[in-house]
Scaffold this motif. Sequence first.
Motif, mmCIF file in Angstrom:
data_model
loop_
_atom_site.group_PDB
_atom_site.id
_atom_site.type_symbol
_atom_site.label_atom_id
_atom_site.label_comp_id
_atom_site.label_asym_id
_atom_site.label_seq_id
_atom_site.Cartn_x
_atom_site.Cartn_y
_atom_site.Cartn_z
ATOM 1 N N LYS A 198 0.765 -1.117 -0.043
ATOM 2 C CA LYS A 198 0.063 -0.087 0.075
ATOM 3 C C LYS A 198 0.758 1.235 0.039
ATOM 4 O O LYS A 198 0.438 2.116 -0.736
ATOM 5 N N TRP A 223 -0.770 -8.754 8.042
ATOM 6 C CA TRP A 223 -2.136 -8.380 7.430
ATOM 7 C C TRP A 223 -2.819 -9.624 7.082
ATOM 8 O O TRP A 223 -3.909 -9.880 7.411
ATOM 9 N N ARG A 244 -6.505 -10.721 8.303
ATOM 10 C CA ARG A 244 -7.494 -10.927 7.354
ATOM 11 C C ARG A 244 -8.223 -12.085 7.480
ATOM 12 O O ARG A 244 -9.599 -12.037 7.441
ATOM 13 N N ARG A 302 -1.004 2.559 -4.419
ATOM 14 C CA ARG A 302 0.000 1.256 -4.019
ATOM 15 C C ARG A 302 1.364 1.836 -4.673
ATOM 16 O O ARG A 302 1.551 2.746 -5.016
ATOM 17 N N PRO A 315 -15.323 -0.776 -7.918
ATOM 18 C CA PRO A 315 -15.593 0.049 -6.446
ATOM 19 C C PRO A 315 -14.999 -0.547 -5.420
ATOM 20 O O PRO A 315 -14.856 0.294 -4.287
ATOM 21 N N ARG A 352 -6.420 -7.893 -1.797
ATOM 22 C CA ARG A 352 -6.770 -6.576 -0.593
ATOM 23 C C ARG A 352 -8.235 -6.163 -0.925
ATOM 24 O O ARG A 352 -8.376 -5.051 -0.679
ATOM 25 N N CYS A 408 -12.151 -5.273 -0.840
ATOM 26 C CA CYS A 408 -12.990 -4.870 0.447
ATOM 27 C C CYS A 408 -13.527 -6.095 1.052
ATOM 28 O O CYS A 408 -14.244 -6.943 0.402
HETATM 29 C C1 HEM Z 1 -19.942 0.957 -0.589
HETATM 30 C C2 HEM Z 1 -19.624 0.485 0.630
HETATM 31 C C3 HEM Z 1 -18.241 0.002 0.425
HETATM 32 C C4 HEM Z 1 -17.102 0.554 -0.723
HETATM 33 C C5 HEM Z 1 -17.310 1.312 -2.108
HETATM 34 C C6 HEM Z 1 -15.792 -0.060 0.027
HETATM 35 C C7 HEM Z 1 -14.438 0.018 -0.778
HETATM 36 C C8 HEM Z 1 -13.383 -0.633 -0.566
HETATM 37 C C9 HEM Z 1 -12.276 -0.607 -1.415
HETATM 38 C C10 HEM Z 1 -12.083 0.028 -2.826
HETATM 39 C C11 HEM Z 1 -11.199 -1.154 -0.617
HETATM 40 C C12 HEM Z 1 -10.059 -1.632 -1.254
HETATM 41 C C13 HEM Z 1 -8.831 -0.400 -0.771
HETATM 42 C C14 HEM Z 1 -7.587 -0.841 -1.165
HETATM 43 O O1 HEM Z 1 -7.533 -1.608 -2.186
HETATM 44 O O2 HEM Z 1 -6.782 -0.155 -1.109
HETATM 45 C C15 HEM Z 1 -11.752 -1.690 0.687
HETATM 46 C C16 HEM Z 1 -11.302 -2.026 1.753
HETATM 47 C C17 HEM Z 1 -11.651 -2.616 2.910
HETATM 48 N N1 HEM Z 1 -13.092 -2.371 3.438
HETATM 49 FE FE1 HEM Z 1 -14.538 -1.573 2.106
HETATM 50 N N2 HEM Z 1 -15.828 -0.799 1.057
HETATM 51 C C18 HEM Z 1 -17.284 -0.567 1.414
HETATM 52 C C19 HEM Z 1 -17.881 -0.962 2.652
HETATM 53 C C20 HEM Z 1 -17.178 -1.752 3.519
HETATM 54 C C21 HEM Z 1 -17.947 -2.133 4.820
HETATM 55 C C22 HEM Z 1 -19.231 -2.075 4.913
HETATM 56 C C23 HEM Z 1 -16.825 -2.609 5.659
HETATM 57 C C24 HEM Z 1 -17.073 -3.606 6.950
HETATM 58 C C25 HEM Z 1 -18.089 -3.808 7.381
HETATM 59 C C26 HEM Z 1 -15.503 -2.540 4.770
HETATM 60 C C27 HEM Z 1 -14.087 -3.033 5.308
HETATM 61 C C28 HEM Z 1 -13.318 -2.940 4.491
HETATM 62 C C29 HEM Z 1 -11.964 -3.271 4.823
HETATM 63 C C30 HEM Z 1 -11.631 -4.043 6.503
HETATM 64 C C31 HEM Z 1 -10.993 -3.284 3.928
HETATM 65 C C32 HEM Z 1 -9.469 -3.514 4.016
HETATM 66 C C33 HEM Z 1 -9.060 -5.002 3.229
HETATM 67 C C34 HEM Z 1 -7.734 -5.339 3.492
HETATM 68 O O3 HEM Z 1 -7.053 -4.486 3.420
HETATM 69 O O4 HEM Z 1 -7.454 -6.404 3.520
HETATM 70 N N3 HEM Z 1 -15.741 -2.013 3.543
HETATM 71 N N4 HEM Z 1 -13.149 -1.299 0.866
#
Ligand code: HEM
Length: 487
Positions: free
Chosen positions: A103, A127, A131, A368, A427, A433, A435
């Motif tokens: 990242k 990580w 995860r 990244r 999205p 990684r 969401c």
């Molecule tokens: C419309 C709703 C959402 C969108 C558009 C969204 C979008 C994203 C995106 C694009 C990433 C990737 C970031 C990256 O690669 O740098 C991400 C990661 C993540 N999201 Fe979401 N998210 C949403 C809702 C949620 C919800 C509801 C949760 C938990 C309840 C959540 C928890 C996470 C977590 C923990 C990560 C990090 C995962 C990792 O690095 O392994 N997100 N999200």
Amino acid sequence: MTRRSHPEREDGRKESADARSADAKSADVAPATARSPKPPGPSGFPVVDSTVAASRDPLGFTDELASYGDLVSYGAFGEEFVAVFDPRIVETVLVSENDAFVKGDFEQAFGDLLAPQGVAFTEGERWRRQRTALQSAFTPDRIESYAAEMVAATAARADDWADGEAVELGDAFAGLTLHILTRALFDLDLDAQRGAVVRDATEAIGAIMDRFGLLSFLPEWAPSRTERRYEAAMAGLDDLVDDLMAERRDEAAEVDPDRDDLLSLLVAAAEAEGTGIGNEETGMNAEVVRDQLVTFLFAGHETTSTALTYACWLLAGHPDVRRRLDAEIDRVLGGRDPSFADVSQLDYTEQVTKEALRLYPPVYALYRQPKDEVLVDDYRIPPDTTLQIATYEIQRDECWWVAPDEFRPERWQEENASDRPEYAYFPFGGGPRHCLGMRFAMTELQLVLATLARRVEFERVTDDLDLSMGLTLDPGAVEVRVRKKMR
Ligand code: HEM
């Protein structure tokens, strides 16, 4: 909005778009040689490079960058960036060659403001363990168990609105999604006062993000109002998290030692860290649990709230789409509220949701950094360079989308599916990684929309959005007038 008007590029892009059908999935990545060129880009201003342009109008600036190519170099905020506008390169970086990237510093700086040891910001083996431990809160069975709360909380909010009331959607949905998140994932009821602590912190982080890069130019001895507000809000959030953890520890001992909500899982994940600097008895590392909790509070409510705001505003401006949505909801639900089992039948609701996330991706860019110098599509990317993956621009690129700025949920119907590259739409990110809350979010978005659509219609009061890049893609204040439906 985001159009490639560069005349030379139009042809080049078209050709390369055609050349890139199914068999050309991802771009090449190889070790760089000293002779390889850097990607082209704007020359910028001396000393501060493109900082002024990038901070005045970040969306307009990124749009402008797209005219230089698929990979575009620029300097801003004292950092070297390369913007990525090509879905093949997105797939390479996020998926096929994800091991070559982390990242990186830019994300880390944001993580430091929020939750440095949370799963969204850690790297490598640490990580991976986090995860793995956390994903059991997001299995289909678990998501199903959260669905009734999603519907009940939405119905209660909508029933509270008066006919003709003007509602600011951002506030209304932030309260709703925070409630759903904490009830579903943490088995907690945040009262209004505690909810306000989280909202305060969200807003303070959003405000500091607006001028995030500029912080590096500020002398440390002159804290601004924004920074003071941020410090105070985060102190409040830390106190709240301490209280929640203490309460959960006490309850878990008394009520049910096998509680398996996410808060309890977080405790287990912290134990797996094995560092045990927090509570010696349980081995819980208080700092890690705090960071995971904060990560979920932020990642899980502001994103969905923003997505709902856009979806409802779009619906209010497209009566034809709204009629089709209502027809599907009447047909599938026949006058009752939706349940988890209905989600797979609500095809058009899903298309509306996907289309809103295409036009207005709450996470509008991903960042990244290569671990070592790499060659991407014949360009040299040094390891201290931040790749800015331009989600918002790619999802509106006319190379991949017909009438890209129009709200057309029908484009998601199977018969309209084209052979556009997979990463023309992402999205929720991609690769390992992606969401963690994607299924939770998609279920929540569809259930909330279906529950609302049975009860209310919205008329636009705010006609034009005032988009800016904050913590999420910020639409500004979005007001609508509620019209209650006869049921
Ligand atoms: C419309 C709703 C959402 C969108 C558009 C969204 C979008 C994203 C995106 C694009 C990433 C990737 C970031 C990256 O690669 O740098 C991400 C990661 C993540 N999201 Fe979401 N998210 C949403 C809702 C949620 C919800 C509801 C949760 C938990 C309840 C959540 C928890 C996470 C977590 C923990 C990560 C990090 C995962 C990792 O690095 O392994 N997100 N999200």
